[in-house]
Write an enzyme that holds these catalytic residues in place. Sequence first.
Site, PDB file in Angstrom:
ATOM      1  N   ASP A  41       0.791  -1.132   0.163  1.00  0.00           N
ATOM      2  CA  ASP A  41       0.068  -0.066   0.043  1.00  0.00           C
ATOM      3  C   ASP A  41       0.816   1.348   0.070  1.00  0.00           C
ATOM      4  O   ASP A  41       1.619   1.559   1.091  1.00  0.00           O
ATOM      5  CB  ASP A  41      -0.890  -0.003   1.317  1.00  0.00           C
ATOM      6  CG  ASP A  41      -1.863   1.155   1.292  1.00  0.00           C
ATOM      7  OD1 ASP A  41      -2.919   0.910   0.442  1.00  0.00           O
ATOM      8  OD2 ASP A  41      -1.696   2.133   1.752  1.00  0.00           O
ATOM      9  N   GLU A  69      -1.882  -1.625  -5.837  1.00  0.00           N
ATOM     10  CA  GLU A  69      -3.217  -1.047  -6.368  1.00  0.00           C
ATOM     11  C   GLU A  69      -2.856  -0.224  -7.718  1.00  0.00           C
ATOM     12  O   GLU A  69      -1.886  -0.022  -8.075  1.00  0.00           O
ATOM     13  CB  GLU A  69      -3.522   0.080  -5.398  1.00  0.00           C
ATOM     14  CG  GLU A  69      -4.749  -0.479  -4.633  1.00  0.00           C
ATOM     15  CD  GLU A  69      -5.412   0.347  -3.535  1.00  0.00           C
ATOM     16  OE1 GLU A  69      -6.426   0.692  -3.217  1.00  0.00           O
ATOM     17  OE2 GLU A  69      -4.312   0.930  -2.777  1.00  0.00           O
ATOM     18  N   ASP A 119      -3.712   1.202   6.570  1.00  0.00           N
ATOM     19  CA  ASP A 119      -2.995   0.859   5.410  1.00  0.00           C
ATOM     20  C   ASP A 119      -2.467  -0.477   5.631  1.00  0.00           C
ATOM     21  O   ASP A 119      -2.528  -0.953   4.594  1.00  0.00           O
ATOM     22  CB  ASP A 119      -1.539   1.783   5.474  1.00  0.00           C
ATOM     23  CG  ASP A 119      -1.977   3.366   5.245  1.00  0.00           C
ATOM     24  OD1 ASP A 119      -3.064   3.522   4.744  1.00  0.00           O
ATOM     25  OD2 ASP A 119      -1.357   4.172   5.797  1.00  0.00           O
TER      26      ASP A 119
END
Length: 459
Positions: free
Chosen positions: A216, A308, A390
């Site tokens: 992340d 992501e 996170d």
Amino acid sequence: MKTIQAYRFALDLNPGQERDVLAHAGAARVAHNWALARVKAVMDQRTAERSYGVAEQLLTSSLPWSLAGLRKAWNTAKPEVAPWWGEVSKEAFNTGLDALARGLKNWSDSRKGARAARPVGFPRFKSRRRSTPSVRFTTGAIRVEPDRMHVVLPRLGRLKLHESARKLARRLDAGTARIMSATVRRDGGRWHVAFTVEVDRVEHGPARPGSTVGVDVGIKHLAVLSTGELVANPRHLLEAQAGMRALGRALSRKTGPDRRTGRRPSKRWERAAARLARAHARVANLRRDGLHKLTTRLATTHGTVVVEDLNVTGMLANRRLARHIADAGFAEVRRQLAYKTGWNGGRMLTADRWYPSSKTCSGCGTVKTKLALSEREYQCETCGLVIDRDHNAALNLAALAAEFDTAGSGPVAGRGADQKTRVHGQVAVKRQPGTAPAGQTGTVSPQGETTDRVLTKAH
Ligand SMILES: [Zn+2]
């Protein structure tokens, strides 16, 4: 495995050398603008003729848009257009014409819908004030001196490096690298030379091929991993960012250029703008350096790395600067992981932009409908899990790899939401052997690319 890789080093040019480089960059611009004007004139002529009903075969013949075609036209015209052409290397003109040929191709591909990336406009004239001075050499004497602190380029001669070129020199000495081109350009107020190099890499597998890690990317920390590890921002980054903000405020108080009134910027504004550009470059360098260390470690350790696609969920306050830096970080992490996992025999998976990595509970899979940006801790009402926000997101990303493997490359069944594809494998940009011949002008990495762009070559 043969890869195309770039090595970039900061240069310490003396005033005479800087003048020489600028003369070459100026020559590149002249050739670019001349050829662009010709292309435009011919296009306009043909449009006008069509509007008079001139038959298609009787139209003024169009100018070839290939590099070879543009170069031929330029060589015919140069005694007239640039009687001083002999004073600079012909590579300077080639730099400008190559940029134009690429620009025209991208524009026409984009219009035909043959380009996957974002739409590209018609090439524009390069201005002395606004364009980045750069010149690329693809032939002639290009080498690193044995002291590793100097490079030799055609026409420009021996240039002093600001940092040691030992990493490249070691490869050159060992015969595992071959320089294809060298580009000198000014980035963020400093001169750099970037070598495009064909590198023969030894393939290593990741240390733990069966292991999966979710990443992340953040702003407070460089990244949070699904292992729970917080990867801190590089040292000095915060100070550099604070300095950048101060310089931005200072710049806004000075008299800048105004396009509508045609007002020229003040000298103070120009100096402040240069300082800000240097600060921007420093922040970007610090961050990129930190990301490189992180992505190298991830790619050499884990078999699967999940990231992501975009930062849409917004784990950070929507301030423009913070947003900009984080988005750049996302793109950079993906880019670096894509080729580094390739080098190391691992893989990178990208979670779809709609995947609610922050809102999903990593314990039970419940998806929250709302999660405020201020909530730094994820608290699950269903199973009672309390976890750093996170870290939770990183765990969800790592869990996606399992879904990907059971579902194959097709759409993944959703966990509590109605989105389609959740995750997709990264497809490395491949070059067929023979499409990247070394040493030929106009076939190497395009101008204005990020410094360490890499293409994995089929072998
Ligand atoms: Zn839960």
